[in-house]
Design a protein around this motif. Sequence first.
Motif, PDB file in Angstrom:
ATOM      1  N   LEU A  94       7.086  -3.067   4.421  1.00 56.67           N
ATOM      2  CA  LEU A  94       5.920  -2.852   5.319  1.00 56.67           C
ATOM      3  C   LEU A  94       4.922  -1.978   5.090  1.00 56.67           C
ATOM      4  O   LEU A  94       3.596  -2.235   5.174  1.00 56.67           O
ATOM      5  CB  LEU A  94       6.272  -2.809   6.657  1.00 56.67           C
ATOM      6  CG  LEU A  94       7.278  -4.119   7.269  1.00 56.67           C
ATOM      7  CD1 LEU A  94       7.948  -3.597   8.627  1.00 56.67           C
ATOM      8  CD2 LEU A  94       6.505  -5.301   7.424  1.00 56.67           C
ATOM      9  N   ALA A  95       5.399  -0.728   4.771  1.00 53.88           N
ATOM     10  CA  ALA A  95       4.688   0.355   4.431  1.00 53.88           C
ATOM     11  C   ALA A  95       3.545   0.301   3.237  1.00 53.88           C
ATOM     12  O   ALA A  95       2.570   0.586   3.106  1.00 53.88           O
ATOM     13  CB  ALA A  95       5.551   1.659   4.349  1.00 53.88           C
ATOM     14  N   LEU A  96       4.493  -0.457   2.095  1.00 50.25           N
ATOM     15  CA  LEU A  96       3.409  -0.834   0.820  1.00 50.25           C
ATOM     16  C   LEU A  96       2.715  -1.688   1.066  1.00 50.25           C
ATOM     17  O   LEU A  96       1.570  -1.680   0.559  1.00 50.25           O
ATOM     18  CB  LEU A  96       4.538  -0.958  -0.270  1.00 50.25           C
ATOM     19  CG  LEU A  96       5.675   0.112  -0.794  1.00 50.25           C
ATOM     20  CD1 LEU A  96       6.388  -0.499  -1.679  1.00 50.25           C
ATOM     21  CD2 LEU A  96       4.831   1.182  -1.194  1.00 50.25           C
ATOM     22  N   ARG A  97       2.802  -2.663   1.828  1.00 48.23           N
ATOM     23  CA  ARG A  97       2.028  -3.841   2.237  1.00 48.23           C
ATOM     24  C   ARG A  97       0.771  -3.299   2.951  1.00 48.23           C
ATOM     25  O   ARG A  97      -0.237  -3.702   2.920  1.00 48.23           O
ATOM     26  CB  ARG A  97       2.708  -5.134   2.911  1.00 48.23           C
ATOM     27  CG  ARG A  97       1.700  -6.226   2.987  1.00 48.23           C
ATOM     28  CD  ARG A  97       2.577  -7.441   3.673  1.00 48.23           C
ATOM     29  NE  ARG A  97       3.938  -7.335   3.801  1.00 48.23           N
ATOM     30  CZ  ARG A  97       4.634  -7.551   5.085  1.00 48.23           C
ATOM     31  NH1 ARG A  97       3.770  -7.949   6.147  1.00 48.23           N
ATOM     32  NH2 ARG A  97       5.846  -7.716   4.885  1.00 48.23           N
ATOM     33  N   MET A  98       1.126  -2.333   4.000  1.00 48.87           N
ATOM     34  CA  MET A  98      -0.026  -1.727   4.720  1.00 48.87           C
ATOM     35  C   MET A  98      -0.838  -0.820   3.789  1.00 48.87           C
ATOM     36  O   MET A  98      -2.150  -0.874   4.123  1.00 48.87           O
ATOM     37  CB  MET A  98       0.624  -0.860   5.735  1.00 48.87           C
ATOM     38  CG  MET A  98      -0.249  -0.493   6.912  1.00 48.87           C
ATOM     39  SD  MET A  98      -0.588  -1.691   8.046  1.00 48.87           S
ATOM     40  CE  MET A  98      -1.957  -1.020   9.015  1.00 48.87           C
ATOM     41  N   ASP A  99      -0.566  -0.268   2.931  1.00 55.54           N
ATOM     42  CA  ASP A  99      -1.257   0.537   1.977  1.00 55.54           C
ATOM     43  C   ASP A  99      -2.140  -0.387   0.964  1.00 55.54           C
ATOM     44  O   ASP A  99      -3.397  -0.138   1.019  1.00 55.54           O
ATOM     45  CB  ASP A  99      -0.353   1.415   1.046  1.00 55.54           C
ATOM     46  CG  ASP A  99       0.458   2.431   1.646  1.00 55.54           C
ATOM     47  OD1 ASP A  99      -0.081   2.753   2.834  1.00 55.54           O
ATOM     48  OD2 ASP A  99       1.293   3.120   0.986  1.00 55.54           O
ATOM     49  N   SER A 100      -1.620  -1.491   0.704  1.00 52.79           N
ATOM     50  CA  SER A 100      -2.205  -2.509   0.075  1.00 52.79           C
ATOM     51  C   SER A 100      -3.639  -3.089   0.822  1.00 52.79           C
ATOM     52  O   SER A 100      -4.567  -3.344   0.363  1.00 52.79           O
ATOM     53  CB  SER A 100      -1.247  -3.660  -0.649  1.00 52.79           C
ATOM     54  OG  SER A 100      -2.187  -4.424  -1.328  1.00 52.79           O
ATOM     55  N   ARG A 101      -3.010  -3.408   1.833  1.00 50.13           N
ATOM     56  CA  ARG A 101      -3.975  -4.003   2.823  1.00 50.13           C
ATOM     57  C   ARG A 101      -5.366  -3.011   3.129  1.00 50.13           C
ATOM     58  O   ARG A 101      -6.378  -3.838   3.266  1.00 50.13           O
ATOM     59  CB  ARG A 101      -3.490  -4.400   4.421  1.00 50.13           C
ATOM     60  CG  ARG A 101      -4.418  -5.135   5.230  1.00 50.13           C
ATOM     61  CD  ARG A 101      -3.386  -5.436   6.434  1.00 50.13           C
ATOM     62  NE  ARG A 101      -2.368  -6.029   6.362  1.00 50.13           N
ATOM     63  CZ  ARG A 101      -1.237  -5.913   7.220  1.00 50.13           C
ATOM     64  NH1 ARG A 101      -1.385  -5.292   8.264  1.00 50.13           N
ATOM     65  NH2 ARG A 101       0.002  -6.474   6.882  1.00 50.13           N
ATOM     66  N   ARG A 102      -5.062  -1.864   3.053  1.00 52.12           N
ATOM     67  CA  ARG A 102      -6.145  -0.571   3.377  1.00 52.12           C
ATOM     68  C   ARG A 102      -6.848  -0.059   1.882  1.00 52.12           C
ATOM     69  O   ARG A 102      -7.671   0.529   1.835  1.00 52.12           O
ATOM     70  CB  ARG A 102      -5.539   0.607   4.180  1.00 52.12           C
ATOM     71  CG  ARG A 102      -5.198  -0.043   5.195  1.00 52.12           C
ATOM     72  CD  ARG A 102      -6.549  -0.236   5.995  1.00 52.12           C
ATOM     73  NE  ARG A 102      -6.278  -0.474   7.600  1.00 52.12           N
ATOM     74  CZ  ARG A 102      -6.402   0.366   8.549  1.00 52.12           C
ATOM     75  NH1 ARG A 102      -6.738   1.776   8.385  1.00 52.12           N
ATOM     76  NH2 ARG A 102      -6.066  -0.007   9.791  1.00 52.12           N
ATOM     77  N   GLY A 103      -6.272  -0.861   0.809  1.00 53.00           N
ATOM     78  CA  GLY A 103      -6.787  -0.576  -0.178  1.00 53.00           C
ATOM     79  C   GLY A 103      -6.376   1.033  -0.818  1.00 53.00           C
ATOM     80  O   GLY A 103      -7.030   1.587  -1.589  1.00 53.00           O
ATOM     81  N   ILE A 104      -5.419   1.431  -0.558  1.00 52.09           N
ATOM     82  CA  ILE A 104      -4.711   2.719  -0.864  1.00 52.09           C
ATOM     83  C   ILE A 104      -3.394   2.890  -1.702  1.00 52.09           C
ATOM     84  O   ILE A 104      -2.744   3.772  -1.528  1.00 52.09           O
ATOM     85  CB  ILE A 104      -4.612   3.613   0.539  1.00 52.09           C
ATOM     86  CG1 ILE A 104      -3.857   3.252   1.427  1.00 52.09           C
ATOM     87  CG2 ILE A 104      -5.836   3.740   0.769  1.00 52.09           C
ATOM     88  CD1 ILE A 104      -3.509   4.070   2.545  1.00 52.09           C
ATOM     89  N   SER A 105      -3.092   1.792  -2.145  1.00 53.75           N
ATOM     90  CA  SER A 105      -1.923   1.539  -2.876  1.00 53.75           C
ATOM     91  C   SER A 105      -1.864   2.625  -4.043  1.00 53.75           C
ATOM     92  O   SER A 105      -2.818   2.979  -4.684  1.00 53.75           O
ATOM     93  CB  SER A 105      -1.844   0.005  -3.590  1.00 53.75           C
ATOM     94  OG  SER A 105      -1.537  -0.779  -2.664  1.00 53.75           O
ATOM     95  N   GLY A 106      -0.809   3.314  -4.087  1.00 58.55           N
ATOM     96  CA  GLY A 106      -0.391   4.367  -5.098  1.00 58.55           C
ATOM     97  C   GLY A 106      -1.052   5.407  -4.875  1.00 58.55           C
ATOM     98  O   GLY A 106      -1.029   6.674  -5.555  1.00 58.55           O
ATOM     99  N   GLN A 107      -1.899   5.784  -3.821  1.00 54.37           N
ATOM    100  CA  GLN A 107      -2.765   6.819  -3.358  1.00 54.37           C
ATOM    101  C   GLN A 107      -1.896   7.817  -2.451  1.00 54.37           C
ATOM    102  O   GLN A 107      -2.091   9.029  -2.615  1.00 54.37           O
ATOM    103  CB  GLN A 107      -4.173   6.704  -2.952  1.00 54.37           C
ATOM    104  CG  GLN A 107      -4.825   5.981  -3.815  1.00 54.37           C
ATOM    105  CD  GLN A 107      -6.145   5.456  -3.193  1.00 54.37           C
ATOM    106  OE1 GLN A 107      -6.902   6.423  -2.215  1.00 54.37           O
ATOM    107  NE2 GLN A 107      -6.805   4.476  -3.319  1.00 54.37           N
ATOM    108  N   ARG A 108      -1.097   7.257  -1.649  1.00 50.93           N
ATOM    109  CA  ARG A 108      -0.102   8.067  -0.918  1.00 50.93           C
ATOM    110  C   ARG A 108       0.926   8.649  -1.574  1.00 50.93           C
ATOM    111  O   ARG A 108       1.805   8.128  -2.261  1.00 50.93           O
ATOM    112  CB  ARG A 108       0.558   7.425   0.341  1.00 50.93           C
ATOM    113  CG  ARG A 108       1.097   8.144   1.402  1.00 50.93           C
ATOM    114  CD  ARG A 108       1.707   7.127   2.534  1.00 50.93           C
ATOM    115  NE  ARG A 108       2.046   5.655   2.083  1.00 50.93           N
ATOM    116  CZ  ARG A 108       3.413   5.497   1.709  1.00 50.93           C
ATOM    117  NH1 ARG A 108       4.209   6.643   1.345  1.00 50.93           N
ATOM    118  NH2 ARG A 108       3.447   4.357   1.441  1.00 50.93           N
ATOM    119  N   VAL A 109       1.167  10.116  -1.391  1.00 52.21           N
ATOM    120  CA  VAL A 109       2.325  10.625  -2.066  1.00 52.21           C
ATOM    121  C   VAL A 109       3.498  11.150  -1.029  1.00 52.21           C
ATOM    122  O   VAL A 109       3.055  11.626   0.033  1.00 52.21           O
ATOM    123  CB  VAL A 109       1.819  12.108  -2.695  1.00 52.21           C
ATOM    124  CG1 VAL A 109       2.766  12.754  -3.532  1.00 52.21           C
ATOM    125  CG2 VAL A 109       0.755  11.632  -3.871  1.00 52.21           C
TER     126      VAL A 109
END
Length: 351
Positions: free
Chosen positions: A231-246
């Motif tokens: 869910l967390a990774l899908r949320m990042d992808s939906r907001r266009g921030i995949s791979g940016q959260r550390v």
Amino acid sequence: MSTHLTLAAEPRYFKSSSLQSRLLGLGLRHTVRPILGMWARLPFDLYPPNLIDHVARLLPVHEGTSWRTVDLGPCQSEWLLAKDVRDVRGGNPGAILYFHGGAFLTCGLNTHRNLVSRISYAAGQPVLNVGYRQMPTEPITESVADGVVAFRWLLDQGYRPEHITIAGDSAGGYLAFSVARAVLDAGWGRPAGVVAVSPLLDVDSTSKRNHPNANRCETFPLNALERFTELALRMDSRRGISGQRVCPVKMPVADMPPSVIQVGSREILMPDAELMANRLVAAGVPCDLQIWENQVHVFQASASWVPEARQAIDEIALFVQSLAAGTVEAPAAKSTRKKKAARPRARAAGS
């Protein structure tokens, strides 16, 4: 294959023997754990209303506690003072910034007001309890952003960064370390310290899957953590921030403030606590890793009837008071552990 991290940090172990703690673990294993397991197996996403936080309005707080609502813009928070606790205007320079747990999906100010009031009383400091935005409405990055706004609010009230301790449980532990990192990166100064209770510090579930505690936790089945990761990774992808959260376990830590990490010996989040403590100590940062025998996830919230929970809150208070007194010792590492400095006594959390 199961693995267990070899630690540079030397943990402190706390024995458990109370009937109350055993009953708590048994109750969670036969209620919360199977419910979370069923949720994880659903073929569709289910985000029920945060009913638990609404029901929690009925829960009592520590006697004599007062609080008021603070509007931080993106979220609502509470400024809470336990009995006889003064704020900066009353001559008390220290404050605690607190983030509740709930896997970034549930819980809130109401569920954690009792725990926060007990921490405030034991430590003798006011607390800003933050009702940060959560999934599925906002990604974790926005939860962190709310935490930074909350820290800025404390600065605006007259608190100095080195007098602010950042604390949180579970997902709130993720925020505690992340907000401390963000404050440092913003050049606002170094917070006094970080308190992480049963912290979730790595969204990736791989290390949890390979740990001996993968199937021993009385609260979380492994599939629930894996569903959360998805869910967390899908949320990042939906907001266009995949791979940016550390995640905190991958952040630079050499300039981080001292920390205390409390975790139950059977928790599925143990590898997160071990890895974070290992990285901090290896970088020369004081970190007190406390492992509480057979205690459940965030057992500290049961301080009204579990004696080990009251003891754990007293340990948090001692750490906060040691920060204020400047007596936090250098990192405890194997074969190099130093004699502990005398620490001030905390007020009994159950008083």
